[in-house]
Scaffold this motif. Structure first.
Motif, PDB file in Angstrom:
ATOM      1  N   GLY A  46       0.819  -1.211   0.000  1.00  0.00           N
ATOM      2  CA  GLY A  46       0.000   0.000   0.000  1.00  0.00           C
ATOM      3  C   GLY A  46       0.848   1.255   0.000  1.00  0.00           C
ATOM      4  N   VAL A  47       0.185   2.362  -0.149  1.00  0.00           N
ATOM      5  CA  VAL A  47       0.825   3.672  -0.136  1.00  0.00           C
ATOM      6  C   VAL A  47      -0.037   4.598   0.700  1.00  0.00           C
ATOM      7  CG1 VAL A  47      -0.318   4.430  -2.259  1.00  0.00           C
ATOM      8  CG2 VAL A  47       1.824   5.510  -1.552  1.00  0.00           C
ATOM      9  N   SER A  48       0.613   5.443   1.461  1.00  0.00           N
ATOM     10  CA  SER A  48      -0.108   6.403   2.300  1.00  0.00           C
ATOM     11  C   SER A  48       0.505   7.787   2.115  1.00  0.00           C
ATOM     12  CB  SER A  48      -0.049   5.990   3.774  1.00  0.00           C
ATOM     13  OG  SER A  48       1.304   5.957   4.237  1.00  0.00           O
ATOM     14  N   GLN A  49      -0.311   8.781   2.335  1.00  0.00           N
ATOM     15  CA  GLN A  49       0.131  10.170   2.151  1.00  0.00           C
ATOM     16  C   GLN A  49      -0.536  11.051   3.191  1.00  0.00           C
ATOM     17  OE1 GLN A  49       2.249  11.897  -0.291  1.00  0.00           O
ATOM     18  NE2 GLN A  49       1.927  13.385   1.355  1.00  0.00           N
ATOM     19  N   THR A  50       0.294  11.831   3.901  1.00  0.00           N
ATOM     20  CA  THR A  50      -0.243  12.818   4.832  1.00  0.00           C
ATOM     21  C   THR A  50      -0.635  14.056   4.049  1.00  0.00           C
ATOM     22  OG1 THR A  50       1.152  11.971   6.622  1.00  0.00           O
ATOM     23  CG2 THR A  50       0.222  14.177   6.889  1.00  0.00           C
ATOM     24  N   LEU A  51      -1.829  14.535   4.253  1.00  0.00           N
ATOM     25  CA  LEU A  51      -2.362  15.656   3.495  1.00  0.00           C
ATOM     26  C   LEU A  51      -2.150  16.973   4.251  1.00  0.00           C
ATOM     27  CD1 LEU A  51      -5.727  14.009   2.396  1.00  0.00           C
ATOM     28  CD2 LEU A  51      -3.517  13.995   1.207  1.00  0.00           C
TER      29      LEU A  51
END
Length: 425
Positions: free
Chosen positions: A83-88
């Motif tokens: 998976g991939v995650s990104q802090t907005l």
């Protein structure tokens, strides 16, 4: 046609001679600008500015990078996920960082300009002191030569019976006394040469200093309000206030938490799976309030320092300008009073002494007074030039003055070329 060409050449030579002072000042300014640009210190300043620019770009970069997540679980059924995650950046911290970085970049440019101006001021100080030391040494050597010639004349007149031994003794004592001035002048010249080599990497200037008439405002009387606004220290203080304000804005936005959104896919046994992850920090314990309060206090501190800097700089500018005007007036008075008499006084004194209208003691006293007057002129001119450089350094006008001098040469060359073309058929 030959006559016209010869006339044109003669006119060109006349114009060239008439503009020699401007060409000399412009040539000196060009030489100094090239010499400063070639110094290792200039390269160090450029490298420091580039490093500060890079740091300012770092402040403007995005805060969060995406994260790659890989999972593996071996139980009743094997589970594999990627998976991939990104802090907005929902709070706008990145935009605040960009504004902070822009202010930091502007500050880097001002620091670089100030460092280059300081380098030029120190180099000019060394050039002025070198020139004054050389003039002082020349005056002391001339005095020594005149006294040596006087001793020879006294010896001859003593043998012929025109003068007694007292006159010879007085001449010897004067020659012995001038040795101290000569030793001090030689030591000062050596020290000035060492300083010049340190500051400009040369043992002697490639061009003579401009005449005393060039050490003045070339575009009218200076305006203190304008020069204050251009001051490097005031611009730095204003930039520091803007930087503190942008940092406080970033800390204010930093109190807000940003969510992290993730997407993962994989297999669990023989089945496909996918999922979404969402996380949001809860500012229950670390709210960021102390940091923000400290940043606000820093803004107020910078605002107070800006007002103090403004007041200090205005007082310094007024003092520097007043000091320059006073020293320029003293130099002008000396030149008006002592300049013409000093030019031919030595020959006149010697001629009067040879004619017997002046005693040897009075002649020696007059030579001493002439030397003191000449050295006073050297000291007054040096003080006037140093005061002018100090004013330019305080008012951020040094590079502009050098460029004005350099432009004198370019303007003279262009006008000379146009005049020459106009006389050639």
């Amino acid at each position: 046609m030959k006559i016209l060409r010869v006339s044109g050449l003669g006119l060109a030579l006349v114009l060239c001679a008439a503009r020699a002072g401007a060409d000399d000042a412009g040539g000196w300014a060009h030489w100094l600008q090239r010499q400063l640009a070639d110094l290792p210190a200039s390269g160090a300043i450029a490298a420091k500015v580039e490093a500060d620019r890079a740091e300012s770009r770092a402040l403007a970069e995005p805060l969060y990078n995406p994260e790659l997540n890989i999972g593996y679980e071996n139980s009743a059924e094997t589970t594999r996920t990627v998976g991939v995650s990104q802090t907005l950046d929902w709070s706008g911290k990145g935009r605040a960082g960009q504004r902070l970085g822009q202010v930091a970049a502007d500050l880097a440019e001002v620091r670089g300009d100030k460092a280059r101006a300081r380098l030029a001021a120190v180099a000019l100080d060394a050039l002025i002191r070198f020139d004054a030391a050389r003039e002082r040494l020349a005056a002391a050597r001339e005095q020594e030569q005149r006294l040596q010639r006087l001793i020879e004349l006294v010896r001859r007149r003593e043998r012929s019976g025109d003068l007694g031994r007292v006159d010879a003794s007085l001449a010897y004592l004067s020659l012995a006394r001038v040795q101290r001035e000569l030793a001090d002048a030689e030591s000062a010249a050596t020290a000035a040469t060492v300083t010049l080599r340190r500051q400009l990497a040369v043992s002697a200037p490639g061009q003579p200093l401009p005449g005393a008439d060039w050490w003045r405002p070339l575009d009218g009387e200076p305006d203190l309000a304008t020069r204050l606004a251009a001051s490097y220290d005031l611009r730095l203080a204003e930039g520091q206030l803007a930087l503190a304000d942008r940092a406080a804005e970033r800390d204010r936005k930093g109190r807000r938490t940003d969510p992290t959104l993730g997407l993962r896919v994989g297999r669990e046994g023989d089945e496909n799976l996918w999922g979404l992850d969402f996380s949001l920090p809860l500012p229950l314990f670390n709210t960021g309030a102390p940091e923000y309060q400290a940043a606000l206090a820093g803004v107020e501190r910078r605002r107070a320092l800006l007002e103090k800097t403004r007041n200090d700089l205005l007082a310094g500018l007024e003092g520097a300008l007043q000091d320059y005007r006073q020293r320029h007036e003293r130099w002008r008075q000396w030149r008006a009073l002592a300049g013409p008499p000093l030019a031919d006084s030595a020959e006149l004194l010697e001629r009067v002494w040879r004619q017997g209208e002046l005693t040897t003691q009075d002649y020696l006293r007059a030579l001493d007074q002439r030397l003191e007057t000449r050295l006073a002129g050297v000291a007054l001119r040096r003080a006037m030039q140093l005061a002018w450089v100090h004013w330019l350094d305080q008012s951020a006008g040094l590079e502009g003055w050098l460029q004005q001098l350099a432009d004198q040469r370019s303007a003279a060359a262009s006008s000379l070329s146009a005049d020459h073309q106009g006389t050639t058929p």
